[in-house]
Design a protein around this motif. Structure first.
Motif, PDB file in Angstrom:
ATOM      1  N   MET A   1      -1.146   2.645  -6.935  1.00 59.93           N
ATOM      2  CA  MET A   1      -1.388   2.388  -5.525  1.00 59.93           C
ATOM      3  C   MET A   1      -1.793   3.705  -4.855  1.00 59.93           C
ATOM      4  SD  MET A   1       1.574  -0.301  -4.304  1.00 59.93           S
ATOM      5  CE  MET A   1       2.962   0.609  -4.911  1.00 59.93           C
ATOM      6  N   PRO A   2      -2.753   3.635  -3.954  1.00 59.88           N
ATOM      7  CA  PRO A   2      -3.149   4.839  -3.218  1.00 59.88           C
ATOM      8  C   PRO A   2      -2.026   5.325  -2.300  1.00 59.88           C
ATOM      9  CG  PRO A   2      -4.855   3.161  -3.100  1.00 59.88           C
ATOM     10  CD  PRO A   2      -3.644   2.520  -3.697  1.00 59.88           C
ATOM     11  N   ILE A   3      -1.942   6.636  -2.161  1.00 60.74           N
ATOM     12  CA  ILE A   3      -0.963   7.233  -1.258  1.00 60.74           C
ATOM     13  C   ILE A   3      -1.654   7.569   0.055  1.00 60.74           C
ATOM     14  CG2 ILE A   3       0.504   9.250  -0.846  1.00 60.74           C
ATOM     15  CD1 ILE A   3       1.063   9.295  -3.829  1.00 60.74           C
ATOM     16  N   VAL A   4      -1.020   7.167   1.157  1.00 55.86           N
ATOM     17  CA  VAL A   4      -1.481   7.516   2.495  1.00 55.86           C
ATOM     18  C   VAL A   4      -0.406   8.384   3.124  1.00 55.86           C
ATOM     19  CG1 VAL A   4      -2.024   6.620   4.802  1.00 55.86           C
ATOM     20  CG2 VAL A   4      -2.885   5.437   2.772  1.00 55.86           C
ATOM     21  N   THR A   5      -0.830   9.450   3.772  1.00 57.35           N
ATOM     22  CA  THR A   5       0.104  10.359   4.441  1.00 57.35           C
ATOM     23  C   THR A   5       0.020  10.131   5.947  1.00 57.35           C
ATOM     24  OG1 THR A   5      -0.158  12.018   2.709  1.00 57.35           O
ATOM     25  CG2 THR A   5       0.729  12.770   4.822  1.00 57.35           C
ATOM     26  N   TYR A   6       1.168   9.903   6.546  1.00 62.06           N
ATOM     27  CA  TYR A   6       1.292   9.767   7.991  1.00 62.06           C
ATOM     28  C   TYR A   6       1.897  11.064   8.515  1.00 62.06           C
ATOM     29  CZ  TYR A   6       0.938   4.729   7.051  1.00 62.06           C
ATOM     30  OH  TYR A   6       0.523   3.490   6.634  1.00 62.06           O
ATOM     31  N   ILE A   7       1.229  11.693   9.465  1.00 63.54           N
ATOM     32  CA  ILE A   7       1.799  12.865  10.124  1.00 63.54           C
ATOM     33  C   ILE A   7       2.437  12.362  11.415  1.00 63.54           C
ATOM     34  CG2 ILE A   7       1.383  15.137  11.117  1.00 63.54           C
ATOM     35  CD1 ILE A   7      -1.087  15.328   9.302  1.00 63.54           C
ATOM     36  N   LEU A   8       3.747  12.510  11.493  1.00 60.64           N
ATOM     37  CA  LEU A   8       4.500  11.970  12.617  1.00 60.64           C
ATOM     38  C   LEU A   8       4.418  12.891  13.825  1.00 60.64           C
ATOM     39  CD1 LEU A   8       7.610  10.795  10.581  1.00 60.64           C
ATOM     40  CD2 LEU A   8       5.497   9.550  11.073  1.00 60.64           C
ATOM     41  N   ARG A   9       4.942  12.410  14.924  1.00 66.07           N
ATOM     42  CA  ARG A   9       4.866  13.157  16.187  1.00 66.07           C
ATOM     43  C   ARG A   9       5.538  14.520  16.103  1.00 66.07           C
ATOM     44  NH1 ARG A   9       6.201   7.831  19.755  1.00 66.07           N
ATOM     45  NH2 ARG A   9       4.078   7.002  19.726  1.00 66.07           N
ATOM     46  N   ASP A  10       6.538  14.655  15.257  1.00 64.70           N
ATOM     47  CA  ASP A  10       7.237  15.937  15.109  1.00 64.70           C
ATOM     48  C   ASP A  10       6.604  16.810  14.017  1.00 64.70           C
ATOM     49  OD1 ASP A  10       8.035  14.707  12.758  1.00 64.70           O
ATOM     50  OD2 ASP A  10      10.183  14.790  13.197  1.00 64.70           O
ATOM     51  N   ASP A  11       5.416  16.421  13.561  1.00 62.09           N
ATOM     52  CA  ASP A  11       4.648  17.104  12.513  1.00 62.09           C
ATOM     53  C   ASP A  11       5.231  16.958  11.113  1.00 62.09           C
ATOM     54  OD1 ASP A  11       2.460  17.930  14.038  1.00 62.09           O
ATOM     55  OD2 ASP A  11       3.507  19.738  14.698  1.00 62.09           O
ATOM     56  N   SER A  12       6.285  16.167  10.952  1.00 61.69           N
ATOM     57  CA  SER A  12       6.760  15.867   9.600  1.00 61.69           C
ATOM     58  C   SER A  12       5.791  14.874   8.962  1.00 61.69           C
ATOM     59  CB  SER A  12       8.184  15.308   9.627  1.00 61.69           C
ATOM     60  OG  SER A  12       8.214  14.064  10.305  1.00 61.69           O
ATOM     61  N   ARG A  13       5.866  14.758   7.642  1.00 59.81           N
ATOM     62  CA  ARG A  13       4.934  13.907   6.902  1.00 59.81           C
ATOM     63  C   ARG A  13       5.694  12.834   6.131  1.00 59.81           C
ATOM     64  NH1 ARG A  13      -0.269  16.280   5.350  1.00 59.81           N
ATOM     65  NH2 ARG A  13      -0.651  17.975   6.799  1.00 59.81           N
ATOM     66  N   LEU A  85      -8.053   2.546  14.893  1.00 57.94           N
ATOM     67  CA  LEU A  85      -6.916   1.640  14.952  1.00 57.94           C
ATOM     68  C   LEU A  85      -6.472   1.395  13.519  1.00 57.94           C
ATOM     69  CD1 LEU A  85      -8.049  -0.884  17.697  1.00 57.94           C
ATOM     70  CD2 LEU A  85      -6.621   1.155  17.937  1.00 57.94           C
ATOM     71  N   SER A  86      -5.210   1.667  13.236  1.00 56.78           N
ATOM     72  CA  SER A  86      -4.747   1.578  11.847  1.00 56.78           C
ATOM     73  C   SER A  86      -4.742   0.151  11.316  1.00 56.78           C
ATOM     74  CB  SER A  86      -3.372   2.224  11.697  1.00 56.78           C
ATOM     75  OG  SER A  86      -2.406   1.602  12.515  1.00 56.78           O
ATOM     76  N   CYS A  87      -4.789  -0.843  12.194  1.00 58.96           N
ATOM     77  CA  CYS A  87      -4.889  -2.234  11.729  1.00 58.96           C
ATOM     78  C   CYS A  87      -6.264  -2.519  11.123  1.00 58.96           C
ATOM     79  CB  CYS A  87      -4.594  -3.220  12.856  1.00 58.96           C
ATOM     80  SG  CYS A  87      -5.813  -3.258  14.201  1.00 58.96           S
ATOM     81  N   GLN A  88      -7.229  -1.676  11.422  1.00 58.33           N
ATOM     82  CA  GLN A  88      -8.590  -1.877  10.928  1.00 58.33           C
ATOM     83  C   GLN A  88      -8.915  -1.003   9.716  1.00 58.33           C
ATOM     84  OE1 GLN A  88     -10.649  -4.400  12.368  1.00 58.33           O
ATOM     85  NE2 GLN A  88      -8.529  -4.774  12.979  1.00 58.33           N
ATOM     86  N   ILE A  89      -7.954  -0.229   9.262  1.00 64.66           N
ATOM     87  CA  ILE A  89      -8.157   0.605   8.078  1.00 64.66           C
ATOM     88  C   ILE A  89      -7.438  -0.063   6.916  1.00 64.66           C
ATOM     89  CG2 ILE A  89      -7.819   2.862   7.029  1.00 64.66           C
ATOM     90  CD1 ILE A  89      -7.634   4.016   9.887  1.00 64.66           C
ATOM     91  N   VAL A  90      -8.210  -0.628   6.016  1.00 63.11           N
ATOM     92  CA  VAL A  90      -7.656  -1.315   4.855  1.00 63.11           C
ATOM     93  C   VAL A  90      -7.721  -0.374   3.654  1.00 63.11           C
ATOM     94  CG1 VAL A  90      -7.898  -3.302   3.320  1.00 63.11           C
ATOM     95  CG2 VAL A  90      -8.295  -3.569   5.774  1.00 63.11           C
ATOM     96  N   VAL A  91      -6.611  -0.270   2.959  1.00 63.72           N
ATOM     97  CA  VAL A  91      -6.518   0.630   1.820  1.00 63.72           C
ATOM     98  C   VAL A  91      -7.337   0.092   0.650  1.00 63.72           C
ATOM     99  CG1 VAL A  91      -4.910   1.635   0.145  1.00 63.72           C
ATOM    100  CG2 VAL A  91      -4.289   1.506   2.563  1.00 63.72           C
ATOM    101  N   THR A  92      -8.137   0.978   0.087  1.00 58.40           N
ATOM    102  CA  THR A  92      -8.942   0.704  -1.099  1.00 58.40           C
ATOM    103  C   THR A  92      -8.701   1.848  -2.084  1.00 58.40           C
ATOM    104  OG1 THR A  92     -10.878   1.966  -0.378  1.00 58.40           O
ATOM    105  CG2 THR A  92     -10.741  -0.334   0.378  1.00 58.40           C
ATOM    106  N   PRO A  93      -9.200   1.739  -3.298  1.00 62.62           N
ATOM    107  CA  PRO A  93      -9.063   2.885  -4.212  1.00 62.62           C
ATOM    108  C   PRO A  93      -9.696   4.159  -3.635  1.00 62.62           C
ATOM    109  CG  PRO A  93      -9.669   0.939  -5.448  1.00 62.62           C
ATOM    110  CD  PRO A  93      -9.762   0.568  -3.981  1.00 62.62           C
ATOM    111  N   ASP A  94     -10.734   4.011  -2.835  1.00 60.07           N
ATOM    112  CA  ASP A  94     -11.410   5.172  -2.242  1.00 60.07           C
ATOM    113  C   ASP A  94     -10.597   5.866  -1.161  1.00 60.07           C
ATOM    114  OD1 ASP A  94     -13.596   4.768  -3.880  1.00 60.07           O
ATOM    115  OD2 ASP A  94     -14.693   3.612  -2.373  1.00 60.07           O
ATOM    116  N   THR A  95      -9.608   5.187  -0.590  1.00 62.33           N
ATOM    117  CA  THR A  95      -8.827   5.786   0.493  1.00 62.33           C
ATOM    118  C   THR A  95      -7.607   6.548  -0.004  1.00 62.33           C
ATOM    119  OG1 THR A  95      -7.599   3.735   0.875  1.00 62.33           O
ATOM    120  CG2 THR A  95      -9.560   4.103   2.237  1.00 62.33           C
ATOM    121  N   ALA A  96      -7.457   6.689  -1.307  1.00 58.20           N
ATOM    122  CA  ALA A  96      -6.344   7.482  -1.845  1.00 58.20           C
ATOM    123  C   ALA A  96      -6.402   8.877  -1.231  1.00 58.20           C
ATOM    124  CB  ALA A  96      -6.431   7.555  -3.359  1.00 58.20           C
ATOM    125  N   GLY A  97      -5.273   9.339  -0.749  1.00 54.08           N
ATOM    126  CA  GLY A  97      -5.213  10.652  -0.115  1.00 54.08           C
ATOM    127  C   GLY A  97      -5.493  10.635   1.372  1.00 54.08           C
TER     128      GLY A  97
END
Length: 107
Positions: A1-13, A85-97
């Motif tokens: 599964m591709p990994i997506v990184t979320y940077i939170l409001r406090d800059d943690s990941r 809008l994150s609801c419109q970003i669908v994860v694919t193999p190309d979105t890894a990282g």
């Protein structure tokens, strides 16, 4: 599964393995990522799942369609060129990282 990184409001990941075909918003809700409210549940009607996509990641995404661009006019925080809008970003193999930053406020 591709990994997506979320940077939170406090800059943690938060790095999350997301199944292909799942939206970045759905994964955030499933994993209790704070700051993505998703009030409409991904119906493209509220703009409370606004994120800033990292420049290096944007090349892997399909461009925003007209409806998403219209909804981005109503975001609570600053709209930037990298706004999506994150609801419109669908994860694919190309979105890894993929890296997305959560704005300081939603809705």
């Amino acid at each position: 599964m591709p990994i997506v990184t979320y940077i939170l409001r406090d800059d943690s990941r938060r790095e999350i393995d997301i199944p292909i075909g799942t939206s970045v918003m759905e994964a955030a809700i499933q994993h209790n990522v704070r700051g993505i409210d998703a009030e409409c549940g991904g119906c493209l009607s509220c703009a409370t799942c606004h994120v800033y996509v990292d420049d290096a990641s944007s090349a892997t995404l399909a461009p925003a369609e007209a409806e998403e661009l219209d909804m981005l006019d109503g975001v609570a925080d600053e709209r930037r060129p990298e706004s999506r809008l994150s609801c419109q970003i669908v994860v694919t193999p190309d979105t890894a990282g993929l890296v997305v930053r959560i704005p300081s406020r939603q809705g």
